[in-house]
Design a protein around this motif. Structure first.
Motif, short mmCIF file in Angstrom:
data_model
loop_
_atom_site.label_atom_id
_atom_site.label_comp_id
_atom_site.label_asym_id
_atom_site.label_seq_id
_atom_site.Cartn_x
_atom_site.Cartn_y
_atom_site.Cartn_z
N ASP A 99 6.89 0.79 -23.65
CA ASP A 99 6.13 1.72 -24.48
C ASP A 99 5.33 0.94 -25.51
O ASP A 99 5.90 0.25 -26.35
CB ASP A 99 7.11 2.69 -25.17
CG ASP A 99 6.39 3.77 -25.98
OD1 ASP A 99 5.17 3.66 -26.20
OD2 ASP A 99 7.07 4.72 -26.41
N HIS A 100 4.00 1.05 -25.41
CA HIS A 100 3.13 0.38 -26.39
C HIS A 100 3.27 -1.15 -26.32
O HIS A 100 3.11 -1.85 -27.32
CB HIS A 100 3.46 0.84 -27.81
CG HIS A 100 2.25 1.23 -28.61
ND1 HIS A 100 1.68 2.46 -28.57
CD2 HIS A 100 1.49 0.51 -29.48
CE1 HIS A 100 0.65 2.51 -29.38
NE2 HIS A 100 0.50 1.32 -29.94
N VAL A 101 3.59 -1.66 -25.15
CA VAL A 101 3.75 -3.11 -24.96
C VAL A 101 2.42 -3.67 -24.47
O VAL A 101 2.14 -3.65 -23.27
CB VAL A 101 4.89 -3.43 -23.99
CG1 VAL A 101 5.04 -4.94 -23.83
CG2 VAL A 101 6.20 -2.82 -24.48
N LEU A 159 5.80 3.62 -17.86
CA LEU A 159 4.79 2.91 -18.64
C LEU A 159 4.11 3.88 -19.59
O LEU A 159 3.51 4.87 -19.15
CB LEU A 159 3.76 2.26 -17.72
CG LEU A 159 4.31 1.27 -16.68
CD1 LEU A 159 3.21 0.83 -15.72
CD2 LEU A 159 4.95 0.06 -17.37
N VAL A 160 4.22 3.61 -20.89
CA VAL A 160 3.63 4.47 -21.91
C VAL A 160 2.71 3.62 -22.78
O VAL A 160 3.12 2.60 -23.33
CB VAL A 160 4.73 5.12 -22.79
CG1 VAL A 160 4.08 6.03 -23.85
CG2 VAL A 160 5.70 5.91 -21.94
N LYS A 161 1.46 4.03 -22.88
CA LYS A 161 0.48 3.32 -23.71
C LYS A 161 0.41 1.83 -23.39
O LYS A 161 0.25 1.00 -24.29
CB LYS A 161 0.79 3.53 -25.20
CG LYS A 161 0.55 4.95 -25.69
CD LYS A 161 0.74 5.06 -27.19
CE LYS A 161 0.44 6.47 -27.68
NZ LYS A 161 0.61 6.60 -29.15
N ILE A 217 10.73 6.03 -8.48
CA ILE A 217 10.29 6.91 -9.56
C ILE A 217 9.30 6.15 -10.44
O ILE A 217 9.59 5.06 -10.94
CB ILE A 217 11.47 7.41 -10.41
CG1 ILE A 217 12.43 8.24 -9.54
CG2 ILE A 217 10.98 8.24 -11.59
CD1 ILE A 217 13.69 8.67 -10.27
N LEU A 218 8.11 6.75 -10.66
CA LEU A 218 7.08 6.14 -11.51
C LEU A 218 6.62 7.18 -12.52
O LEU A 218 6.27 8.31 -12.16
CB LEU A 218 5.90 5.67 -10.67
CG LEU A 218 4.69 5.12 -11.44
CD1 LEU A 218 5.05 3.87 -12.23
CD2 LEU A 218 3.52 4.84 -10.49
N LYS A 231 -0.14 8.30 -21.19
CA LYS A 231 -1.11 7.81 -22.19
C LYS A 231 -1.64 6.42 -21.87
O LYS A 231 -1.87 5.59 -22.76
CB LYS A 231 -0.48 7.84 -23.59
CG LYS A 231 -0.02 9.22 -24.05
CD LYS A 231 0.64 9.17 -25.42
CE LYS A 231 0.99 10.56 -25.93
NZ LYS A 231 1.99 11.25 -25.10
N CYS A 232 -1.82 6.14 -20.60
CA CYS A 232 -2.39 4.86 -20.16
C CYS A 232 -3.89 5.06 -19.92
O CYS A 232 -4.28 5.86 -19.05
CB CYS A 232 -1.70 4.37 -18.90
SG CYS A 232 0.05 3.94 -19.14
#
Length: 391
Positions: free
Chosen positions: A289-291, A313-315, A335-336, A340-341
């Protein structure tokens, strides 16, 4: 009488204690009419093992102490937003009894990190500790030098600790909760969320002792990553997660998150550090997240991730369609979740359409992915579009 009608009060707890003397588990939520007297009535339930209080503003530490004295089997205690629990004699008493196994304290403004020292020898039985400080009141409680020194001198036995969750806590070098992190030999789950003061040495020591660690969740304040603090010893680096990779061979679940900050591109962990965990540990569940250090190169490395089953995967704005298209080559992924990408579009999902590769695909608030683009990309598809986060 409240707007919700007649609520449970002290008299109701008196009736409960008289009619149900063998009560073993009780949860009270939003019981604003229950006071310390009500807990005194419950103290006659000698078999009570678990008490969970959520927003009971009329209860103080005196009430909890009276219950603890009567309920000798109390092993689970959860306190959430109990705003008037200020004295902690009850914590010291439970520590002396050495019966507490599950302790949760969340947003109880008058209870701070230093108060946990009151547990004393009670730490040896504790299996689960969840401690969350209200960030708005983080600095309101001031401890004398004696209280601070007590942490430093106290031997904190945490051999039974299996789950540890700390949120918005202050971690002071060499004492307090830092001592706890370094002595959890049986730890399996660790969650550190916006904890100020965590250093590489804290996680390195933990990794060397907690070799049974299976789940790790880190949410790091982005402010640590400002250029002015690049050489600050409080800033977490790859050294800590490499130590975890080298020592925690059972790690299955990993979540790394950075809070929104003014300079999000400067993250504590590099791609190399994150990939060391993937390569050396059997990671089944990964959430980033946000990485901002994670890119298409990281996605390429997952083509040899033989355990990875769930990816969230977030941001992660450095991922493009090129990286997303590699999902079809991930050996075990089923699972995917994408949220916010900004850099991915329908084109990135195209190889998955009709492939039956994924069991579940969740796409939320990715502006360039359409509802039509996700159709057929997994056996089950969830799609939501709310772009208010961008403005």
């Amino acid at each position: 009488m409240s707007k919700l009608g007649k609520q449970l009060d002290d008299h109701g707890l008196l009736i409960l204690s008289e009619r149900c003397p063998s009560l073993i588990d009780l949860t009270l939520c939003y019981c604003t009419y229950v006071t310390d007297m009500g807990l005194c009535h419950l103290s006659s339930c000698s078999k009570l093992r678990a008490l969970k209080l959520n927003f009971t503003p009329s209860i103080t530490g005196c009430g909890i102490l009276s219950l603890a004295v009567g309920c000798k089997s109390l092993s689970t205690l959860h306190l959430i937003r109990c705003l008037n629990v200020s004295s902690v004699e009850w914590l010291e008493y439970l520590g002396r009894q050495e019966i507490l196994e599950d302790l949760l304290i969340k947003n109880c403004r008058a209870i701070g990190e230093g108060d946990l020292a009151k547990l004393g020898s009670g730490w040896k039985r504790l299996k689960r500790l969840q401690f969350e400080v209200d960030p708005s009141f983080r600095y309101m409680k001031v401890y004398g030098r004696l209280a601070v020194d007590k942490w430093q001198k106290q031997w904190v036995p945490c051999e039974s600790m299996e789950e540890l969750s700390l949120v918005n806590c202050l971690i002071s070098p060499g004492r307090g909760l830092a001592c706890v992190l370094g002595k959890c030999n049986a730890l399996e789950k660790l969650h550190l969320d916006m904890c100020v003061g965590v250093r590489d040495i804290d996680l390195i020591t933990l990794a060397q002792r907690s070799t049974n660690l299976k789940s790790l969740s880190l949410r790091v304040p982005s402010d640590f990553s400002l250029p002015i603090l690049m050489n600050n010893p409080l800033r977490l680096t790859d050294e800590s997660i490499k130590a975890i990779a080298n020592n925690c061979s059972k790690l299955e679940s990993l979540k790394i998150s950075f809070s929104d900050g003014e300079f999000p591109s400067f993250s504590s962990f590099t791609l190399t550090g994150i990939l060391s965990l993937i390569q050396k540990c059997p990671i089944r569940v990964l959430a980033l997240d946000h990485v901002y250090s994670f890119s298409d190169l990281g996605m390429e490395s997952f083509c040899s991730a033989h355990y990875l089953d769930v990816l969230e995967l977030v941001k992660c704005q450095e991922i493009s369609d090129e990286g997303l298209q590699l999902v079809q080559h991930f050996p075990k992924l089923s699972i995917l979740r994408l949220s916010k990408c900004l850099g991915v579009t329908d084109i990135g999902l195209k190889p998955l359409v009709g492939s039956q590769k994924l069991e579940l695909l969740t796409v939320e608030d990715c502006p360039q992915i359409t509802e039509k683009g996700v159709q057929g990309a997994a056996r089950t598809v969830s799609y939501r579009q709310d772009l208010s986060w961008m403005y």
